[in-house]
Enzyme design. Structure first.
Site, PDB file in Angstrom:
ATOM      1  N   LYS A  42      24.238 -56.216   7.490  1.00 43.73           N
ATOM      2  CA  LYS A  42      23.927 -57.637   7.238  1.00 43.73           C
ATOM      3  C   LYS A  42      23.796 -58.509   8.489  1.00 43.73           C
ATOM      4  O   LYS A  42      23.847 -59.732   8.419  1.00 43.73           O
ATOM      5  CB  LYS A  42      24.929 -58.290   6.270  1.00 43.73           C
ATOM      6  N   LYS A 101      17.017 -46.411  11.716  1.00 43.48           N
ATOM      7  CA  LYS A 101      18.055 -47.438  11.577  1.00 43.48           C
ATOM      8  C   LYS A 101      19.416 -46.781  11.372  1.00 43.48           C
ATOM      9  O   LYS A 101      19.519 -45.698  10.806  1.00 43.48           O
ATOM     10  CB  LYS A 101      17.746 -48.326  10.362  1.00 43.48           C
ATOM     11  N   HIS A 103      23.839 -47.959  10.742  1.00 45.11           N
ATOM     12  CA  HIS A 103      24.968 -48.889  10.773  1.00 45.11           C
ATOM     13  C   HIS A 103      26.187 -48.223  11.426  1.00 45.11           C
ATOM     14  O   HIS A 103      27.284 -48.781  11.414  1.00 45.11           O
ATOM     15  CB  HIS A 103      25.367 -49.318   9.353  1.00 45.11           C
ATOM     16  N   ARG A 125      25.648 -60.370  14.727  1.00 49.24           N
ATOM     17  CA  ARG A 125      25.656 -61.680  14.061  1.00 49.24           C
ATOM     18  C   ARG A 125      27.083 -62.196  14.061  1.00 49.24           C
ATOM     19  O   ARG A 125      28.027 -61.393  13.941  1.00 49.24           O
ATOM     20  CB  ARG A 125      25.160 -61.482  12.627  1.00 49.24           C
ATOM     21  N   SER A 133      27.548 -62.744   4.296  1.00 47.98           N
ATOM     22  CA  SER A 133      26.365 -61.993   3.876  1.00 47.98           C
ATOM     23  C   SER A 133      26.758 -60.642   3.284  1.00 47.98           C
ATOM     24  O   SER A 133      26.201 -60.193   2.276  1.00 47.98           O
ATOM     25  CB  SER A 133      25.433 -61.805   5.076  1.00 47.98           C
ATOM     26  N   MET A 227       9.197 -63.107   4.664  1.00 45.30           N
ATOM     27  CA  MET A 227       9.837 -61.810   4.379  1.00 45.30           C
ATOM     28  C   MET A 227      10.434 -61.776   2.975  1.00 45.30           C
ATOM     29  O   MET A 227      10.469 -60.740   2.333  1.00 45.30           O
ATOM     30  CB  MET A 227      10.898 -61.497   5.439  1.00 45.30           C
ATOM     31  N   MET A 251      17.167 -61.001   0.298  1.00 44.69           N
ATOM     32  CA  MET A 251      16.826 -62.097   1.208  1.00 44.69           C
ATOM     33  C   MET A 251      17.519 -63.335   0.640  1.00 44.69           C
ATOM     34  O   MET A 251      16.949 -64.070  -0.161  1.00 44.69           O
ATOM     35  CB  MET A 251      15.312 -62.304   1.261  1.00 44.69           C
TER      36      MET A 251
HETATM   37  P1  A3P Z   1      22.036 -63.730   4.351  1.00 38.17           P
HETATM   38  O1  A3P Z   1      22.776 -62.934   3.323  1.00 38.17           O
HETATM   39  O2  A3P Z   1      22.951 -64.583   5.164  1.00 38.17           O
HETATM   40  O3  A3P Z   1      20.903 -64.497   3.791  1.00 38.17           O
HETATM   41  P2  A3P Z   1      20.353 -56.811   6.960  1.00 38.17           P
HETATM   42  O4  A3P Z   1      18.888 -56.678   7.019  1.00 38.17           O
HETATM   43  O5  A3P Z   1      21.048 -56.338   8.184  1.00 38.17           O
HETATM   44  O6  A3P Z   1      20.904 -56.242   5.705  1.00 38.17           O
HETATM   45  O7  A3P Z   1      20.695 -58.388   6.977  1.00 38.17           O
HETATM   46  C1  A3P Z   1      20.397 -59.203   5.876  1.00 38.17           C
HETATM   47  C2  A3P Z   1      20.638 -60.631   6.270  1.00 38.17           C
HETATM   48  O8  A3P Z   1      19.584 -61.052   7.160  1.00 38.17           O
HETATM   49  C3  A3P Z   1      20.576 -61.578   5.064  1.00 38.17           C
HETATM   50  O9  A3P Z   1      21.409 -62.702   5.411  1.00 38.17           O
HETATM   51  C4  A3P Z   1      19.098 -61.938   5.084  1.00 38.17           C
HETATM   52  O10 A3P Z   1      18.773 -63.089   4.343  1.00 38.17           O
HETATM   53  C5  A3P Z   1      18.895 -62.133   6.575  1.00 38.17           C
HETATM   54  N1  A3P Z   1      17.479 -62.104   6.958  1.00 38.17           N
HETATM   55  C6  A3P Z   1      16.569 -61.156   6.673  1.00 38.17           C
HETATM   56  N2  A3P Z   1      15.367 -61.487   7.160  1.00 38.17           N
HETATM   57  C7  A3P Z   1      15.515 -62.674   7.786  1.00 38.17           C
HETATM   58  C8  A3P Z   1      14.619 -63.553   8.487  1.00 38.17           C
HETATM   59  N3  A3P Z   1      13.334 -63.258   8.629  1.00 38.17           N
HETATM   60  N4  A3P Z   1      15.130 -64.687   8.995  1.00 38.17           N
HETATM   61  C9  A3P Z   1      16.435 -64.995   8.860  1.00 38.17           C
HETATM   62  N5  A3P Z   1      17.324 -64.210   8.205  1.00 38.17           N
HETATM   63  C10 A3P Z   1      16.869 -63.065   7.677  1.00 38.17           C
END
Ligand code: A3P
Length: 290
Positions: A42, A101, A103, A125, A133, A227, A251
């Site tokens: 996240k 990718k 984690h 983050r 998140s 996105m 998202m």
């Molecule tokens: P939130 O839950 O705070 O909205 P991951 O891809 O590592 O799983 O992370 C997901 C997090 O990144 C989510 O956060 C998602 O909304 C955010 N995210 C994905 N694309 C994004 C973008 N283009 N701009 C900002 N945040 C983004």
């Protein structure tokens, strides 16, 4: 659908299907041209992946659609129940250069990546937003362990009891190795603040050169709004019993500082005190507001 239990691998709690396949993950042999995108869950994995994909395809969104999986590149350690192929199966069928990718914390990344001097991008983050998140993700992803109430979740996060382990060890592990291993260490907050600057940093790191116009296009295509609508990025391909996006969309918000809407003043104070202790040995410039 089962919420998979966590089993420690060298002290790091991982979902049982990862732990059960650990030897084949550890022995994975990357190609020197492979690129690793590593994150604590996240932190901005999908966003970074989208930027990288577009950079590799000179901003051509159509060309990106020919990705090996509906959600871009495979996760190295994901072993889904059959007939869904594992990350390792998918990677075997891909031609280099591959984007992979993970984690996994630094110490669990297969050593082949560093032996082959692969490039790696780490995205970090701030702890509080990352936690919020992850909490929503654990609510909606029916294969992740149940998050329970938010207050208890904060404690699990502080104690490193969530899948893929401690956030603190994760961000520190890559931070301390970034120079030796030539890892590009990015921050979600920097990407929000100035996406163009960060896209350019990634481009330079990958030794690519795309026009200013294409960079503008990539910034636009990778905005949160775009996105969220993009089926290649919003995980709408994952069937609803697994990702229940009616509980929380993948998202979700895409903002810095959403933690303020979730932590009470008391929880925030307790978290900050613990944070000071856990992070006292490093100076990583995290921001919880921009
Ligand atoms: P939130 O839950 O705070 O909205 P991951 O891809 O590592 O799983 O992370 C997901 C997090 O990144 C989510 O956060 C998602 O909304 C955010 N995210 C994905 N694309 C994004 C973008 N283009 N701009 C900002 N945040 C983004």
């Amino acid at each position: 659908i089962t919420r998979f239990p966590l089993i420690p691998v060298r002290g790091v709690p991982l979902m049982n299907y990862i732990a059960n396949n650990w030897d084949s993950i550890w022995d994975f042999c990357p190609d020197p041209s492979d690129l690793l995108i590593a994150t604590y869950p996240k932190a901005g994995t999908t966003w970074t992946q989208e930027i990288v994909d577009l950079l590799l395809h000179n901003g051509d969104a159509e060309a990106c659609k020919r990705a090996p999986t509906p959600v871009r590149s495979p996760f190295l350690e994901i072993f889904s129940p059959p007939p869904i192929p594992s990350g390792l199966d998918l990677l075997e069928k891909m031609d280099p250069p591959r984007v992979i990718k993970t984690h996994l914390p630094f110490q669990l990344v297969p050593p082949g990546f560093w032996e082959n001097k692969c490039k790696a991008i780490y995205v970090a983050r701030n702890a509080k937003d990352n936690l919020v998140s992850y909490y929503y993700f654990d609510l909606m992803n029916q294969t992740q362990p149940e998050p329970g109430p938010f207050g208890g979740y904060i404690h699990k996060f502080m104690q490193g009891q969530l899948s893929w382990g401690s956030w603190y060890d994760h961000v520190k592990g890559y931070w301390l190795e970034r120079e030796k291993r030539n890892i590009l260490y990015l921050f979600y907050e920097d990407m929000k603040e100035n996406p163009r600057r960060e896209v350019e940093r990634i481009m330079k790191y990958l030794d690519l050169s795309v026009s200013d116009e294409v960079i503008s296009q990539i910034v636009e295509l990778t905005s949160f709004k775009n996105m969220k609508e993009n089926p290649m990025a919003n995980y709408s391909c994952v069937p609803s019993p697994v990702f229940d996006q009616s509980i929380s969309p993948f998202m979700r918000k895409g903002e810095v500082g959403d933690w303020k809407n979730h932590f009470t003043a008391e929880q925030s104070k307790l978290f900050d005190e613990d944070y000071e202790k856990q992070m006292k040995d490093v100076d990583i410039p995290f921001r919880t507001l921009i």
